[in-house]
Design a protein around this motif. Structure first.
Motif, PDB file in Angstrom:
ATOM      1  N   GLY A  84      40.565  54.994  44.502  1.00 27.31           N
ATOM      2  CA  GLY A  84      39.887  53.710  44.655  1.00 27.31           C
ATOM      3  C   GLY A  84      40.663  52.587  44.010  1.00 27.31           C
ATOM      4  N   LEU A  85      41.259  52.872  42.863  1.00 23.86           N
ATOM      5  CA  LEU A  85      42.061  51.881  42.145  1.00 23.86           C
ATOM      6  C   LEU A  85      43.265  51.444  42.971  1.00 23.86           C
ATOM      7  CD1 LEU A  85      42.900  52.049  38.380  1.00 23.86           C
ATOM      8  CD2 LEU A  85      44.748  51.741  40.009  1.00 23.86           C
ATOM      9  N   VAL A 129      34.593  53.927  44.025  1.00 21.21           N
ATOM     10  CA  VAL A 129      34.067  52.569  43.909  1.00 21.21           C
ATOM     11  C   VAL A 129      34.360  52.004  42.517  1.00 21.21           C
ATOM     12  CG1 VAL A 129      31.960  51.170  43.883  1.00 21.21           C
ATOM     13  CG2 VAL A 129      32.267  52.929  45.634  1.00 21.21           C
ATOM     14  N   LEU A 130      34.185  52.826  41.479  1.00 21.42           N
ATOM     15  CA  LEU A 130      34.477  52.387  40.112  1.00 21.42           C
ATOM     16  C   LEU A 130      35.956  52.029  39.949  1.00 21.42           C
ATOM     17  CD1 LEU A 130      32.363  54.871  37.942  1.00 21.42           C
ATOM     18  CD2 LEU A 130      31.962  52.430  38.272  1.00 21.42           C
ATOM     19  N   ILE A 167      40.022  47.329  39.376  1.00 19.01           N
ATOM     20  CA  ILE A 167      41.101  46.419  39.767  1.00 19.01           C
ATOM     21  C   ILE A 167      40.610  44.981  39.820  1.00 19.01           C
ATOM     22  CG2 ILE A 167      42.628  45.770  41.685  1.00 19.01           C
ATOM     23  CD1 ILE A 167      43.631  48.046  39.965  1.00 19.01           C
ATOM     24  N   PHE A 168      39.377  44.781  40.269  1.00 19.43           N
ATOM     25  CA  PHE A 168      38.810  43.432  40.302  1.00 19.43           C
ATOM     26  C   PHE A 168      38.711  42.856  38.888  1.00 19.43           C
ATOM     27  CE2 PHE A 168      37.655  44.603  44.558  1.00 19.43           C
ATOM     28  CZ  PHE A 168      37.597  43.401  45.253  1.00 19.43           C
ATOM     29  N   ILE A 169      38.327  43.706  37.913  1.00 20.67           N
ATOM     30  CA  ILE A 169      38.238  43.253  36.516  1.00 20.67           C
ATOM     31  C   ILE A 169      39.617  42.892  35.986  1.00 20.67           C
ATOM     32  CG2 ILE A 169      37.639  43.967  34.160  1.00 20.67           C
ATOM     33  CD1 ILE A 169      35.500  45.811  35.442  1.00 20.67           C
ATOM     34  N   LEU A 170      40.601  43.772  36.236  1.00 22.02           N
ATOM     35  CA  LEU A 170      41.967  43.512  35.777  1.00 22.02           C
ATOM     36  C   LEU A 170      42.551  42.274  36.449  1.00 22.02           C
ATOM     37  CD1 LEU A 170      43.398  47.150  35.709  1.00 22.02           C
ATOM     38  CD2 LEU A 170      43.041  45.660  33.737  1.00 22.02           C
ATOM     39  N   GLU A 171      42.254  42.091  37.741  1.00 21.49           N
ATOM     40  CA  GLU A 171      42.761  40.935  38.453  1.00 21.49           C
ATOM     41  C   GLU A 171      42.135  39.655  37.910  1.00 21.49           C
ATOM     42  OE1 GLU A 171      43.459  37.931  41.516  1.00 21.49           O
ATOM     43  OE2 GLU A 171      41.510  38.675  40.876  1.00 21.49           O
ATOM     44  N   LYS A 172      40.856  39.735  37.524  1.00 26.09           N
ATOM     45  CA  LYS A 172      40.183  38.573  36.955  1.00 26.09           C
ATOM     46  C   LYS A 172      40.799  38.206  35.606  1.00 26.09           C
ATOM     47  CE  LYS A 172      35.588  36.749  35.916  1.00 26.09           C
ATOM     48  NZ  LYS A 172      34.129  37.032  35.859  1.00 26.09           N
ATOM     49  N   LEU A 173      41.117  39.230  34.807  1.00 25.68           N
ATOM     50  CA  LEU A 173      41.800  38.979  33.528  1.00 25.68           C
ATOM     51  C   LEU A 173      43.174  38.387  33.758  1.00 25.68           C
ATOM     52  CD1 LEU A 173      40.915  42.222  31.511  1.00 25.68           C
ATOM     53  CD2 LEU A 173      40.068  39.916  31.082  1.00 25.68           C
ATOM     54  N   GLY A 174      43.855  38.896  34.789  1.00 24.43           N
ATOM     55  CA  GLY A 174      45.207  38.414  35.084  1.00 24.43           C
ATOM     56  C   GLY A 174      45.228  36.990  35.594  1.00 24.43           C
ATOM     57  N   SER A 175      44.123  36.555  36.204  1.00 24.98           N
ATOM     58  CA  SER A 175      44.077  35.193  36.767  1.00 24.98           C
ATOM     59  C   SER A 175      43.770  34.140  35.736  1.00 24.98           C
ATOM     60  CB  SER A 175      43.035  35.130  37.890  1.00 24.98           C
ATOM     61  OG  SER A 175      41.741  35.355  37.371  1.00 24.98           O
TER      62      SER A 175
END
Length: 305
Positions: free
Chosen positions: A109-110, A289-290, A295-303
């Motif tokens: 999923g990741l 799904v988790l 990845i969405f959490i990491l991408e949000k941190l990266g942005s």
């Protein structure tokens, strides 16, 4: 770039995620670095390590040297990577042995989410970028199908394995740990960490440093001159690696070590409905799904700027 303690704690968190990914044969810490927004800074920082940097240390002092090195960034990131890699390697070994479907489902999923986030950074699509993506996917898929070699504990071999594996570790999609398995060095390194064999660990680390400093210059040049094509190839690498992390496998052959312990040598991906045993489809789907949401959490941190 002015950073505060909170920023370095976030970088360390990203390092923890990278180390955990690199400890699993099939998942690349480079993918995590890319998604979390630190990939190009990491490559540029590593490629700036050269003789002139150390001349600065002796001529202008440690403070200027540390700033040019981007030392605080490296220290925060490497601390997270090392702590996570060493501690998670034992956990990964246990999970891969007793709960392989569940751990592979999470990372599947990741990686699916990673394809989208890396691919969307390509600013201009053309026939060349599409071809680069296809070539990258074919290469990664081919690597994922390679059988593992027998364990080799030669010092020179461990040095070379470290140099090759670290290149894969910083490439999104291609797993450094999986390269170690193919080369026959994963078990040697895993045992060295477990038994605290400093000699073997230092040999491996020296090889990794040589490989990292050399390969980072290549990547930096590619990003500077062929940014979109490089991104397309890396996206292809991630896509092609999906075969390796597919949770349901049929083992075609096994490798038996000197102690009589068996490890899978050659595997093929199969449908969960054809899996011989408990396919754990529900839990696998939840973990996919988790992994996707991670990845969405990491991408949000990266942005975050």
């Amino acid at each position: 770039m002015q950073r505060h303690l909170k920023d370095y704690l976030i970088i360390s968190f990203k390092g923890l995620a990278m180390g955990a990914a690199d400890a699993v044969p099939g998942v690349s810490g480079g993918t995590i670095a890319f998604i979390s927004g630190i990939y190009e800074e990491l490559i540029n920082t590593i490629s700036n390590v050269n003789i002139s940097l150390f001349k600065t240390l002796f001529s202008q002092g440690f403070k200027i040297f540390w700033k040019q090195l981007n030392g605080s960034f490296l220290l925060a990131l490497l601390s997270g990577i090392i702590i996570s890699f060493v501690s998670f390697m034992k956990l990964a070994k246990y999970l891969l042995e007793f709960h392989p479907i569940l751990i592979w489902s999470f990372f599947f999923g990741l990686i699916v989410a990673s394809i989208f986030f890396v691919g969307k950074q390509i600013t201009k699509w053309s026939a060349t970028t599409v071809m680069a993506l296809i070539v990258g996917a074919i290469i990664a898929f081919y690597v994922s199908k390679l059988p593992s070699l027998g364990t080799n504990e030669s010092p020179w071999f461990l040095f070379i394995a470290g140099a090759i594996a670290i290149c894969a570790m910083i490439l999104p999609g291609i797993s450094g740990s999986f390269i170690l398995i193919i080369l026959g060095a994963y078990k040697t390194l895993s045992n060295a960490i477990h038994n605290i064999d400093f000699t073997k660990i230092i040999i491996f680390v020296c090889g990794a440093i040589v490989g990292l400093l050399s390969f980072s210059h290549v990547l930096k040049w590619l990003f500077k001159h062929y940014h979109n094509i490089t991104l397309a190839i890396l996206t292809g690498f991630i896509f092609g690696s999906l075969n390796k992390v597919w949770p349901w496998k049929n083992t075609l052959s096994w490798h038996t070590d000197s102690k009589g312990l068996e490890t899978p040598l050659l595997q093929e991906s199969i449908s969960p409905f054809s899996f011989n045993g408990d396919s754990q489809i529900l839990f696998a789907a939840i973990l996919m799904v988790l992994g996707f949401l991670t990845i969405f959490i990491l991408e949000k941190l990266g942005s975050k700027k």
